[in-house]
Motif scaffolding. Structure first.
Motif, PDB file in Angstrom:
ATOM      1  N   LEU A 172     -19.522 -40.067  35.579  1.00 63.97           N
ATOM      2  CA  LEU A 172     -19.397 -40.854  36.815  1.00 63.97           C
ATOM      3  C   LEU A 172     -18.447 -40.153  37.786  1.00 63.97           C
ATOM      4  O   LEU A 172     -18.749 -40.005  38.973  1.00 63.97           O
ATOM      5  N   TYR A 173     -17.309 -39.729  37.274  1.00 63.97           N
ATOM      6  CA  TYR A 173     -16.321 -39.019  38.095  1.00 63.97           C
ATOM      7  C   TYR A 173     -16.903 -37.725  38.657  1.00 63.97           C
ATOM      8  O   TYR A 173     -16.802 -37.449  39.855  1.00 63.97           O
ATOM      9  N   CYS A 207     -30.689 -33.530  48.346  1.00 69.87           N
ATOM     10  CA  CYS A 207     -29.786 -32.868  47.390  1.00 69.87           C
ATOM     11  C   CYS A 207     -29.809 -33.557  46.029  1.00 69.87           C
ATOM     12  O   CYS A 207     -29.490 -32.941  45.018  1.00 69.87           O
ATOM     13  N   VAL A 208     -30.143 -34.827  46.020  1.00 67.27           N
ATOM     14  CA  VAL A 208     -30.140 -35.615  44.786  1.00 67.27           C
ATOM     15  C   VAL A 208     -31.536 -35.552  44.192  1.00 67.27           C
ATOM     16  O   VAL A 208     -32.490 -36.050  44.779  1.00 67.27           O
ATOM     17  N   LYS A 209     -31.631 -34.933  43.058  1.00 69.65           N
ATOM     18  CA  LYS A 209     -32.944 -34.697  42.444  1.00 69.65           C
ATOM     19  C   LYS A 209     -33.349 -35.862  41.543  1.00 69.65           C
ATOM     20  O   LYS A 209     -33.508 -35.729  40.340  1.00 69.65           O
ATOM     21  N   LEU A 210     -33.485 -37.034  42.164  1.00 66.61           N
ATOM     22  CA  LEU A 210     -33.949 -38.229  41.470  1.00 66.61           C
ATOM     23  C   LEU A 210     -35.152 -38.789  42.212  1.00 66.61           C
ATOM     24  O   LEU A 210     -35.212 -38.710  43.435  1.00 66.61           O
ATOM     25  N   SER A 211     -36.075 -39.367  41.467  1.00 68.54           N
ATOM     26  CA  SER A 211     -37.192 -40.050  42.120  1.00 68.54           C
ATOM     27  C   SER A 211     -36.646 -41.314  42.784  1.00 68.54           C
ATOM     28  O   SER A 211     -35.559 -41.788  42.420  1.00 68.54           O
ATOM     29  N   PRO A 212     -37.386 -41.877  43.724  1.00 64.09           N
ATOM     30  CA  PRO A 212     -36.926 -43.135  44.325  1.00 64.09           C
ATOM     31  C   PRO A 212     -36.697 -44.230  43.276  1.00 64.09           C
ATOM     32  O   PRO A 212     -35.751 -45.008  43.391  1.00 64.09           O
ATOM     33  N   GLU A 213     -37.539 -44.254  42.252  1.00 69.20           N
ATOM     34  CA  GLU A 213     -37.375 -45.253  41.189  1.00 69.20           C
ATOM     35  C   GLU A 213     -36.094 -45.012  40.405  1.00 69.20           C
ATOM     36  O   GLU A 213     -35.348 -45.941  40.112  1.00 69.20           O
ATOM     37  N   GLU A 214     -35.831 -43.744  40.060  1.00 66.65           N
ATOM     38  CA  GLU A 214     -34.608 -43.411  39.327  1.00 66.65           C
ATOM     39  C   GLU A 214     -33.373 -43.722  40.165  1.00 66.65           C
ATOM     40  O   GLU A 214     -32.390 -44.261  39.654  1.00 66.65           O
ATOM     41  N   ALA A 215     -33.426 -43.394  41.447  1.00 65.48           N
ATOM     42  CA  ALA A 215     -32.301 -43.675  42.335  1.00 65.48           C
ATOM     43  C   ALA A 215     -32.057 -45.186  42.410  1.00 65.48           C
ATOM     44  O   ALA A 215     -30.902 -45.630  42.381  1.00 65.48           O
ATOM     45  N   TYR A 256     -28.691 -47.045  41.173  1.00 64.48           N
ATOM     46  CA  TYR A 256     -27.982 -47.917  42.114  1.00 64.48           C
ATOM     47  C   TYR A 256     -27.715 -49.281  41.467  1.00 64.48           C
ATOM     48  O   TYR A 256     -26.595 -49.795  41.517  1.00 64.48           O
ATOM     49  N   GLN A 257     -28.734 -49.855  40.849  1.00 58.90           N
ATOM     50  CA  GLN A 257     -28.580 -51.166  40.202  1.00 58.90           C
ATOM     51  C   GLN A 257     -27.574 -51.111  39.058  1.00 58.90           C
ATOM     52  O   GLN A 257     -26.730 -52.001  38.916  1.00 58.90           O
ATOM     53  N   LEU A 258     -27.655 -50.069  38.244  1.00 68.20           N
ATOM     54  CA  LEU A 258     -26.719 -49.936  37.125  1.00 68.20           C
ATOM     55  C   LEU A 258     -25.281 -49.762  37.604  1.00 68.20           C
ATOM     56  O   LEU A 258     -24.350 -50.353  37.045  1.00 68.20           O
ATOM     57  N   LEU A 259     -25.092 -48.958  38.629  1.00 66.01           N
ATOM     58  CA  LEU A 259     -23.739 -48.751  39.140  1.00 66.01           C
ATOM     59  C   LEU A 259     -23.164 -50.032  39.737  1.00 66.01           C
ATOM     60  O   LEU A 259     -21.983 -50.347  39.543  1.00 66.01           O
ATOM     61  N   HIS A 260     -23.987 -50.791  40.451  1.00 64.21           N
ATOM     62  CA  HIS A 260     -23.505 -52.068  40.990  1.00 64.21           C
ATOM     63  C   HIS A 260     -23.253 -53.082  39.885  1.00 64.21           C
ATOM     64  O   HIS A 260     -22.317 -53.891  39.975  1.00 64.21           O
ATOM     65  N   LYS A 261     -24.037 -53.031  38.833  1.00 64.34           N
ATOM     66  CA  LYS A 261     -23.780 -53.889  37.678  1.00 64.34           C
ATOM     67  C   LYS A 261     -22.435 -53.531  37.055  1.00 64.34           C
ATOM     68  O   LYS A 261     -21.636 -54.413  36.722  1.00 64.34           O
ATOM     69  N   LEU A 262     -22.171 -52.258  36.932  1.00 64.60           N
ATOM     70  CA  LEU A 262     -20.900 -51.788  36.391  1.00 64.60           C
ATOM     71  C   LEU A 262     -19.743 -52.192  37.294  1.00 64.60           C
ATOM     72  O   LEU A 262     -18.700 -52.677  36.819  1.00 64.60           O
ATOM     73  N   LEU A 263     -19.890 -52.032  38.610  1.00 64.33           N
ATOM     74  CA  LEU A 263     -18.843 -52.452  39.540  1.00 64.33           C
ATOM     75  C   LEU A 263     -18.556 -53.940  39.412  1.00 64.33           C
ATOM     76  O   LEU A 263     -17.400 -54.364  39.397  1.00 64.33           O
ATOM     77  N   GLY A 264     -19.610 -54.736  39.316  1.00 63.95           N
ATOM     78  CA  GLY A 264     -19.446 -56.183  39.156  1.00 63.95           C
ATOM     79  C   GLY A 264     -18.715 -56.524  37.870  1.00 63.95           C
ATOM     80  O   GLY A 264     -17.836 -57.402  37.857  1.00 63.95           O
ATOM     81  N   ALA A 265     -19.036 -55.833  36.802  1.00 61.08           N
ATOM     82  CA  ALA A 265     -18.372 -56.083  35.531  1.00 61.08           C
ATOM     83  C   ALA A 265     -16.900 -55.687  35.587  1.00 61.08           C
ATOM     84  O   ALA A 265     -16.057 -56.317  34.965  1.00 61.08           O
TER      85      ALA A 265
END
Length: 146
Positions: A19-20, A122-130, A134-143
């Motif tokens: 993450l860092y 620059c970010v080599k992720l599909s729109p679905e992966e991105a 995004y959802q996982l990171l916001h879930k982590l922030l919420g937690a």
């Protein structure tokens, strides 16, 4: 103690490290684009909120950006010196410092509008992966806030 007892101390077993490292690298990718409009990454994300909200107090902005007022104050002073915002004390409560975007700050949005697409290349992720990330990171922030 056996070596297995120290497995939790291996860098490869740390969620915080990728993450860092990713955050640092993403901000590094932003730098050349932000240099063109004379903003730091923190100034840029503050402006992104202000382009949307137009005005708010420092505490509200800090809530959006996960930054305290001590971190935001120098950022906001620089944005004000550049003419992009105006800071003023609230008439209702002098303890609250309000931020208003200026016409110059609003005009900066036109210069920044292509930055997200440039970073997206620059970010080599599909729109679905991105979207999943995004959802996982916001879930982590919420937690983390709990």
């Amino acid at each position: 103690m056996s070596e297995n007892n120290y497995d939790s101390l291996k860098l490869e077993n740390q969620l915080c490290f990728p993450l860092y490292a990713c955050a640092k690298e993403v901000v590094r990718k932003y730098k050349p684009y932000l240099d063109e409009i004379d903003l730091t990454y923190t100034q840029y994300i503050a402006m992104m909120v202000l382009w949307e909200k137009k005005q708010m107090n420092v505490k509200e902005l800090g809530g959006f950006l996960y930054l305290d007022s001590g971190t935001l104050t120098p950022v906001l002073k620089k944005l004000e010196a550049k003419g992009y915002i105006i800071r003023s004390r609230s008439k209702e409560d002098e303890r609250n410092l309000e931020i208003h975007i200026t016409d110059e700050g609003e005009a900066l949005k036109d210069k920044a509008v292509n930055i997200p697409a440039q970073i997206g290349q620059c970010v080599k992720l599909s729109p679905e992966e991105a979207g999943q990330l995004y959802q996982l990171l916001h879930k982590l922030l919420g937690a983390m806030e709990e």
